[in-house]
Design a protein around this motif. Structure first.
Motif, PDB file in Angstrom:
ATOM      1  N   TRP A 146       0.875  -1.179   0.000  1.00 27.88           N
ATOM      2  CA  TRP A 146       0.000   0.000   0.000  1.00 27.88           C
ATOM      3  C   TRP A 146       0.904   1.217   0.000  1.00 27.88           C
ATOM      4  N   ALA A 147       0.622   2.189  -0.832  1.00 27.56           N
ATOM      5  CA  ALA A 147       1.420   3.414  -0.884  1.00 27.56           C
ATOM      6  C   ALA A 147       0.502   4.619  -1.055  1.00 27.56           C
ATOM      7  N   SER A 148       0.947   5.762  -0.516  1.00 28.83           N
ATOM      8  CA  SER A 148       0.173   6.999  -0.647  1.00 28.83           C
ATOM      9  C   SER A 148       0.201   7.495  -2.080  1.00 28.83           C
ATOM     10  N   ASP A 149      -0.939   8.026  -2.517  1.00 26.37           N
ATOM     11  CA  ASP A 149      -1.076   8.553  -3.861  1.00 26.37           C
ATOM     12  C   ASP A 149      -1.864   9.853  -3.756  1.00 26.37           C
ATOM     13  N   LEU A 150      -1.870  10.661  -4.809  1.00 27.26           N
ATOM     14  CA  LEU A 150      -2.602  11.924  -4.771  1.00 27.26           C
ATOM     15  C   LEU A 150      -4.082  11.712  -4.475  1.00 27.26           C
ATOM     16  N   SER A 151      -4.626  10.586  -4.900  1.00 23.89           N
ATOM     17  CA  SER A 151      -6.047  10.306  -4.700  1.00 23.89           C
ATOM     18  C   SER A 151      -6.328   9.538  -3.415  1.00 23.89           C
ATOM     19  N   GLY A 152      -5.291   9.222  -2.643  1.00 14.29           N
ATOM     20  CA  GLY A 152      -5.467   8.466  -1.407  1.00 14.29           C
ATOM     21  C   GLY A 152      -4.381   7.422  -1.262  1.00 14.29           C
ATOM     22  N   LEU A 153      -4.755   6.167  -1.491  1.00 12.15           N
ATOM     23  CA  LEU A 153      -3.801   5.072  -1.389  1.00 12.15           C
ATOM     24  C   LEU A 153      -3.953   4.148  -2.581  1.00 12.15           C
ATOM     25  N   VAL A 154      -2.853   3.543  -2.970  1.00 10.30           N
ATOM     26  CA  VAL A 154      -2.859   2.654  -4.126  1.00 10.30           C
ATOM     27  C   VAL A 154      -2.226   1.328  -3.738  1.00 10.30           C
ATOM     28  N   ARG A 155      -2.794   0.247  -4.270  1.00  7.15           N
ATOM     29  CA  ARG A 155      -2.250  -1.092  -4.031  1.00  7.15           C
ATOM     30  C   ARG A 155      -1.289  -1.422  -5.180  1.00  7.15           C
ATOM     31  N   ILE A 156      -0.084  -1.875  -4.833  1.00  7.62           N
ATOM     32  CA  ILE A 156       0.943  -2.184  -5.825  1.00  7.62           C
ATOM     33  C   ILE A 156       1.338  -3.648  -5.680  1.00  7.62           C
ATOM     34  N   ALA A 157       1.191  -4.418  -6.744  1.00 11.62           N
ATOM     35  CA  ALA A 157       1.598  -5.822  -6.717  1.00 11.62           C
ATOM     36  C   ALA A 157       3.118  -5.905  -6.701  1.00 11.62           C
ATOM     37  N   ALA A 158       3.666  -6.749  -5.844  1.00  9.93           N
ATOM     38  CA  ALA A 158       5.122  -6.877  -5.743  1.00  9.93           C
ATOM     39  C   ALA A 158       5.733  -7.273  -7.083  1.00  9.93           C
ATOM     40  N   ARG A 159       5.042  -8.134  -7.823  1.00 14.72           N
ATOM     41  CA  ARG A 159       5.593  -8.610  -9.096  1.00 14.72           C
ATOM     42  C   ARG A 159       5.739  -7.500 -10.129  1.00 14.72           C
ATOM     43  N   ASP A 160       5.051  -6.348  -9.912  1.00 12.72           N
ATOM     44  CA  ASP A 160       5.127  -5.231 -10.848  1.00 12.72           C
ATOM     45  C   ASP A 160       6.257  -4.263 -10.527  1.00 12.72           C
ATOM     46  N   VAL A 161       6.885  -4.414  -9.374  1.00 12.30           N
ATOM     47  CA  VAL A 161       7.948  -3.503  -8.954  1.00 12.30           C
ATOM     48  C   VAL A 161       9.225  -3.815  -9.719  1.00 12.30           C
ATOM     49  N   ASP A 162       9.778  -2.810 -10.416  1.00 11.41           N
ATOM     50  CA  ASP A 162      11.020  -2.996 -11.157  1.00 11.41           C
ATOM     51  C   ASP A 162      12.231  -2.980 -10.229  1.00 11.41           C
ATOM     52  N   ARG A 163      12.233  -2.019  -9.313  1.00 10.29           N
ATOM     53  CA  ARG A 163      13.349  -1.910  -8.373  1.00 10.29           C
ATOM     54  C   ARG A 163      12.913  -1.114  -7.156  1.00 10.29           C
ATOM     55  N   VAL A 164      13.691  -1.200  -6.103  1.00  8.05           N
ATOM     56  CA  VAL A 164      13.440  -0.476  -4.862  1.00  8.05           C
ATOM     57  C   VAL A 164      14.705   0.294  -4.505  1.00  8.05           C
ATOM     58  N   SER A 165      14.565   1.562  -4.187  1.00 11.72           N
ATOM     59  CA  SER A 165      15.719   2.364  -3.765  1.00 11.72           C
ATOM     60  C   SER A 165      15.428   2.990  -2.413  1.00 11.72           C
ATOM     61  N   ALA A 166      16.469   3.136  -1.597  1.00  5.95           N
ATOM     62  CA  ALA A 166      16.314   3.685  -0.251  1.00  5.95           C
ATOM     63  C   ALA A 166      16.405   5.202  -0.277  1.00  5.95           C
ATOM     64  N   GLU A 167      15.515   5.855   0.486  1.00  5.49           N
ATOM     65  CA  GLU A 167      15.540   7.301   0.660  1.00  5.49           C
ATOM     66  C   GLU A 167      15.324   7.601   2.140  1.00  5.49           C
ATOM     67  N   ARG A 168      16.429   7.680   2.870  1.00  5.39           N
ATOM     68  CA  ARG A 168      16.401   7.894   4.315  1.00  5.39           C
ATOM     69  C   ARG A 168      15.572   6.800   4.998  1.00  5.39           C
ATOM     70  N   ASP A 169      14.487   7.210   5.676  1.00  3.57           N
ATOM     71  CA  ASP A 169      13.671   6.231   6.401  1.00  3.57           C
ATOM     72  C   ASP A 169      12.609   5.585   5.528  1.00  3.57           C
ATOM     73  N   TYR A 170      12.610   5.883   4.221  1.00  8.16           N
ATOM     74  CA  TYR A 170      11.594   5.369   3.324  1.00  8.16           C
ATOM     75  C   TYR A 170      12.223   4.552   2.200  1.00  8.16           C
ATOM     76  N   MET A 171      11.406   3.720   1.577  1.00 10.01           N
ATOM     77  CA  MET A 171      11.810   2.990   0.389  1.00 10.01           C
ATOM     78  C   MET A 171      10.950   3.467  -0.770  1.00 10.01           C
ATOM     79  N   ARG A 172      11.568   3.654  -1.936  1.00  9.18           N
ATOM     80  CA  ARG A 172      10.822   4.081  -3.117  1.00  9.18           C
ATOM     81  C   ARG A 172      10.635   2.888  -4.045  1.00  9.18           C
ATOM     82  N   LEU A 173       9.371   2.572  -4.330  1.00  7.47           N
ATOM     83  CA  LEU A 173       9.041   1.492  -5.255  1.00  7.47           C
ATOM     84  C   LEU A 173       8.936   2.079  -6.657  1.00  7.47           C
ATOM     85  N   HIS A 174       9.723   1.559  -7.586  1.00  6.97           N
ATOM     86  CA  HIS A 174       9.709   2.046  -8.965  1.00  6.97           C
ATOM     87  C   HIS A 174       8.931   1.056  -9.828  1.00  6.97           C
ATOM     88  N   VAL A 175       7.893   1.561 -10.468  1.00 11.09           N
ATOM     89  CA  VAL A 175       7.063   0.742 -11.367  1.00 11.09           C
ATOM     90  C   VAL A 175       6.935   1.512 -12.676  1.00 11.09           C
TER      91      VAL A 175
END
Length: 249
Positions: A146-175
Protein backbone atom coordinates in the motif's frame (compact mmCIF):
# COMPACT_ATOMS: atom_id res chain seq x y z
CA UNK A 1 -22.16 -8.42 -8.51
CA UNK A 2 -24.11 -11.32 -10.06
CA UNK A 3 -27.86 -11.13 -9.38
CA UNK A 4 -27.90 -14.55 -7.74
CA UNK A 5 -25.28 -13.54 -5.15
CA UNK A 6 -26.44 -12.83 -1.63
CA UNK A 7 -25.84 -9.32 -0.28
CA UNK A 8 -22.61 -8.89 1.64
CA UNK A 9 -23.31 -8.79 5.37
CA UNK A 10 -21.37 -5.77 6.64
CA UNK A 11 -20.34 -4.75 10.15
CA UNK A 12 -19.15 -1.17 10.80
CA UNK A 13 -16.62 -0.51 13.58
CA UNK A 14 -15.92 3.20 14.23
CA UNK A 15 -15.78 5.14 17.49
CA UNK A 16 -16.88 8.41 15.84
CA UNK A 17 -20.72 8.50 15.73
CA UNK A 18 -20.85 10.89 12.76
CA UNK A 19 -18.37 8.81 10.77
CA UNK A 20 -20.30 5.62 11.55
CA UNK A 21 -23.58 7.28 10.56
CA UNK A 22 -22.09 8.48 7.26
CA UNK A 23 -20.89 4.97 6.50
CA UNK A 24 -24.35 3.60 7.24
CA UNK A 25 -25.92 6.08 4.80
CA UNK A 26 -23.37 5.25 2.10
CA UNK A 27 -23.86 1.54 2.70
CA UNK A 28 -27.64 1.89 2.33
CA UNK A 29 -27.08 3.27 -1.18
CA UNK A 30 -24.42 0.76 -2.18
CA UNK A 31 -25.24 -2.28 -4.30
CA UNK A 32 -25.10 -5.75 -2.83
CA UNK A 33 -24.53 -4.82 0.81
CA UNK A 34 -26.55 -5.20 4.00
CA UNK A 35 -25.66 -3.66 7.37
CA UNK A 36 -25.82 -6.20 10.20
CA UNK A 37 -24.40 -4.15 13.07
CA UNK A 38 -22.14 -1.38 14.36
CA UNK A 39 -19.40 -1.32 16.98
CA UNK A 40 -17.80 1.67 18.67
CA UNK A 41 -14.54 0.14 19.90
CA UNK A 42 -12.15 -2.71 19.19
CA UNK A 43 -13.44 -5.16 21.78
CA UNK A 44 -17.03 -4.68 20.60
CA UNK A 45 -15.92 -5.21 17.01
CA UNK A 46 -14.45 -8.60 17.92
CA UNK A 47 -17.45 -9.65 19.99
CA UNK A 48 -19.97 -8.62 17.33
CA UNK A 49 -17.97 -10.30 14.58
CA UNK A 50 -17.97 -13.54 16.55
CA UNK A 51 -21.73 -13.22 17.19
CA UNK A 52 -22.88 -12.04 13.75
CA UNK A 53 -20.28 -13.59 11.39
CA UNK A 54 -20.30 -10.68 8.90
CA UNK A 55 -18.79 -11.10 5.44
CA UNK A 56 -17.11 -7.69 5.54
CA UNK A 57 -15.82 -5.50 8.36
CA UNK A 58 -15.53 -1.74 7.67
CA UNK A 59 -12.95 -1.05 10.33
CA UNK A 60 -11.59 2.22 11.70
CA UNK A 61 -7.98 2.11 12.90
CA UNK A 62 -7.76 4.71 15.69
CA UNK A 63 -10.26 3.47 18.29
CA UNK A 64 -10.36 3.21 22.10
CA UNK A 65 -8.84 0.05 23.54
CA UNK A 66 -7.84 -2.30 20.74
CA UNK A 67 -7.04 -0.40 17.56
CA UNK A 68 -8.17 -1.61 14.13
CA UNK A 69 -4.89 -3.34 13.32
CA UNK A 70 -5.09 -5.36 16.55
CA UNK A 71 -8.73 -6.22 15.81
CA UNK A 72 -7.81 -7.49 12.33
CA UNK A 73 -4.99 -9.63 13.77
CA UNK A 74 -7.34 -11.12 16.36
CA UNK A 75 -10.03 -11.90 13.77
CA UNK A 76 -7.57 -13.50 11.36
CA UNK A 77 -7.68 -16.61 13.56
CA UNK A 78 -11.40 -17.05 12.89
CA UNK A 79 -12.50 -19.55 10.27
CA UNK A 80 -13.93 -18.05 8.20
CA UNK A 81 -12.69 -14.55 8.95
CA UNK A 82 -14.40 -11.47 7.46
CA UNK A 83 -12.87 -9.48 4.63
CA UNK A 84 -11.41 -6.39 6.30
CA UNK A 85 -11.68 -2.94 4.72
CA UNK A 86 -9.96 -0.23 6.76
CA UNK A 87 -11.65 3.18 6.87
CA UNK A 88 -9.40 5.83 8.37
CA UNK A 89 -8.31 9.46 8.27
CA UNK A 90 -4.63 8.48 8.38
CA UNK A 91 -2.42 7.05 5.63
CA UNK A 92 0.57 6.00 7.76
CA UNK A 93 -1.02 2.66 8.63
CA UNK A 94 -1.00 1.38 5.04
CA UNK A 95 1.95 -0.99 5.51
CA UNK A 96 0.42 -2.42 8.70
CA UNK A 97 -2.86 -2.87 6.83
CA UNK A 98 -1.09 -4.92 4.19
CA UNK A 99 0.52 -7.09 6.86
CA UNK A 100 -2.91 -8.10 8.20
CA UNK A 101 -4.10 -8.79 4.62
CA UNK A 102 -6.71 -6.05 4.39
CA UNK A 103 -8.81 -6.18 1.23
CA UNK A 104 -8.85 -2.38 0.85
CA UNK A 105 -7.94 0.86 2.63
CA UNK A 106 -10.34 3.81 2.39
CA UNK A 107 -9.54 7.37 3.39
CA UNK A 108 -12.10 9.54 5.18
CA UNK A 109 -14.30 11.19 4.05
CA UNK A 110 -15.25 8.10 2.08
CA UNK A 111 -16.29 8.59 -1.53
CA UNK A 112 -19.42 6.54 -2.43
CA UNK A 113 -17.87 5.16 -5.63
CA UNK A 114 -14.71 4.23 -3.76
CA UNK A 115 -16.77 2.37 -1.14
CA UNK A 116 -18.57 0.46 -3.89
CA UNK A 117 -15.23 -0.59 -5.40
CA UNK A 118 -14.07 -1.77 -1.97
CA UNK A 119 -17.23 -3.85 -1.54
CA UNK A 120 -16.83 -5.34 -5.02
CA UNK A 121 -13.22 -6.17 -4.18
CA UNK A 122 -14.32 -7.80 -0.92
CA UNK A 123 -16.91 -9.87 -2.82
CA UNK A 124 -14.28 -11.03 -5.31
CA UNK A 125 -11.89 -11.86 -2.46
CA UNK A 126 -14.51 -13.93 -0.64
CA UNK A 127 -15.51 -15.80 -3.79
CA UNK A 128 -11.88 -16.57 -4.61
CA UNK A 129 -11.29 -17.79 -1.07
CA UNK A 130 -14.16 -20.27 -1.46
CA UNK A 131 -13.09 -21.52 -4.89
CA UNK A 132 -9.35 -21.49 -4.20
CA UNK A 133 -8.64 -21.87 -0.49
CA UNK A 134 -5.25 -20.49 0.49
CA UNK A 135 -2.62 -23.05 1.50
CA UNK A 136 -1.93 -23.40 5.19
CA UNK A 137 -0.04 -20.32 6.41
CA UNK A 138 -0.49 -18.48 3.08
CA UNK A 139 2.39 -17.19 1.00
CA UNK A 140 5.58 -16.48 2.91
CA UNK A 141 6.58 -13.70 0.49
CA UNK A 142 5.30 -10.14 0.19
CA UNK A 143 2.78 -10.02 -2.65
CA UNK A 144 1.60 -6.41 -2.56
CA UNK A 145 2.14 -2.99 -1.00
CA UNK A 146 0.00 0.00 0.00
CA UNK A 147 1.42 3.41 -0.88
CA UNK A 148 0.17 7.00 -0.65
CA UNK A 149 -1.08 8.55 -3.86
CA UNK A 150 -2.60 11.92 -4.77
CA UNK A 151 -6.05 10.31 -4.70
CA UNK A 152 -5.47 8.47 -1.41
CA UNK A 153 -3.80 5.07 -1.39
CA UNK A 154 -2.86 2.65 -4.13
CA UNK A 155 -2.25 -1.09 -4.03
CA UNK A 156 0.94 -2.18 -5.83
CA UNK A 157 1.60 -5.82 -6.72
CA UNK A 158 5.12 -6.88 -5.74
CA UNK A 159 5.59 -8.61 -9.10
CA UNK A 160 5.13 -5.23 -10.85
CA UNK A 161 7.95 -3.50 -8.95
CA UNK A 162 11.02 -3.00 -11.16
CA UNK A 163 13.35 -1.91 -8.37
CA UNK A 164 13.44 -0.48 -4.86
CA UNK A 165 15.72 2.36 -3.76
CA UNK A 166 16.31 3.69 -0.25
CA UNK A 167 15.54 7.30 0.66
CA UNK A 168 16.40 7.89 4.32
CA UNK A 169 13.67 6.23 6.40
CA UNK A 170 11.59 5.37 3.32
CA UNK A 171 11.81 2.99 0.39
CA UNK A 172 10.82 4.08 -3.12
CA UNK A 173 9.04 1.49 -5.25
CA UNK A 174 9.71 2.05 -8.96
CA UNK A 175 7.06 0.74 -11.37
CA UNK A 176 7.67 1.83 -14.94
CA UNK A 177 7.86 5.62 -14.99
CA UNK A 178 6.04 5.99 -11.67
CA UNK A 179 7.27 5.56 -8.12
CA UNK A 180 5.83 5.54 -4.61
CA UNK A 181 7.33 5.92 -1.16
CA UNK A 182 6.58 3.39 1.57
CA UNK A 183 7.68 3.39 5.20
CA UNK A 184 9.69 0.17 5.29
CA UNK A 185 13.28 -0.93 5.89
CA UNK A 186 15.53 -2.35 3.20
CA UNK A 187 16.35 -5.32 5.42
CA UNK A 188 12.66 -6.14 5.89
CA UNK A 189 12.04 -5.89 2.14
CA UNK A 190 14.99 -8.13 1.32
CA UNK A 191 13.65 -10.70 3.77
CA UNK A 192 10.06 -10.41 2.55
CA UNK A 193 10.50 -10.35 -1.23
CA UNK A 194 10.79 -13.66 -3.08
CA UNK A 195 14.54 -14.25 -3.76
CA UNK A 196 13.62 -16.16 -6.91
CA UNK A 197 12.26 -12.88 -8.30
CA UNK A 198 14.26 -10.11 -6.58
CA UNK A 199 17.92 -9.61 -5.73
CA UNK A 200 19.63 -7.06 -3.51
CA UNK A 201 22.54 -5.47 -5.37
CA UNK A 202 23.43 -2.66 -2.99
CA UNK A 203 22.73 -1.64 0.58
CA UNK A 204 20.22 0.84 -0.87
CA UNK A 205 18.86 -1.10 -3.86
CA UNK A 206 16.80 -4.22 -4.64
CA UNK A 207 16.09 -5.10 -8.28
CA UNK A 208 13.71 -7.53 -9.95
CA UNK A 209 15.94 -10.10 -11.67
CA UNK A 210 14.22 -9.99 -15.05
CA UNK A 211 14.61 -6.20 -15.04
CA UNK A 212 18.40 -6.63 -15.25
CA UNK A 213 19.58 -6.42 -18.88
CA UNK A 214 23.23 -7.15 -18.15
CA UNK A 215 26.35 -6.35 -16.14
CA UNK A 216 29.49 -4.35 -16.90
CA UNK A 217 32.55 -3.39 -14.88
CA UNK A 218 33.73 0.18 -14.29
CA UNK A 219 37.36 1.31 -14.31
CA UNK A 220 37.88 0.22 -10.71
CA UNK A 221 36.53 -3.25 -11.42
CA UNK A 222 33.19 -2.73 -9.66
CA UNK A 223 30.12 -4.39 -11.18
CA UNK A 224 27.40 -2.18 -12.68
CA UNK A 225 23.95 -3.59 -13.45
CA UNK A 226 22.37 -2.32 -16.68
CA UNK A 227 18.62 -2.16 -16.22
CA UNK A 228 15.84 -2.57 -18.77
CA UNK A 229 14.89 1.12 -18.60
CA UNK A 230 18.40 2.21 -19.58
CA UNK A 231 19.54 3.21 -16.11
CA UNK A 232 22.48 1.73 -14.23
CA UNK A 233 22.70 0.38 -10.70
CA UNK A 234 26.12 0.03 -9.02
CA UNK A 235 26.61 -3.32 -7.29
CA UNK A 236 27.94 -3.05 -3.74
CA UNK A 237 31.12 -4.96 -2.94
CA UNK A 238 29.24 -7.03 -0.38
CA UNK A 239 26.78 -8.11 -3.07
CA UNK A 240 29.14 -8.98 -5.93
CA UNK A 241 28.49 -12.68 -5.36
CA UNK A 242 24.88 -12.04 -6.43
CA UNK A 243 26.16 -11.11 -9.91
CA UNK A 244 27.94 -14.42 -10.27
CA UNK A 245 24.87 -16.28 -9.01
CA UNK A 246 22.59 -14.55 -11.53
CA UNK A 247 25.06 -15.16 -14.36
CA UNK A 248 25.42 -18.81 -13.33
CA UNK A 249 29.15 -18.49 -12.65
Amino acid sequence: MPPESKPLRVLIADDEPLAAERLQLLLARAEGAQLVGTASDGDSAINLTEALSPDVLLLDIAMPGLDGISVARALAAQNPSPAVVFVTAFDQFAVAAFEVEAVDYLMKPVDPNRLQRALDRAQAYLQQRVSQPAPSGGSKWLEEFWASDLSGLVRIAARDVDRVSAERDYMRLHVGRRSWLIHHSMAALEEGLNPEIFVRLHRSAIVRKDFIAGFTRNQSGRWIARLADGTEQPVGRLYSDRVRAIAGR
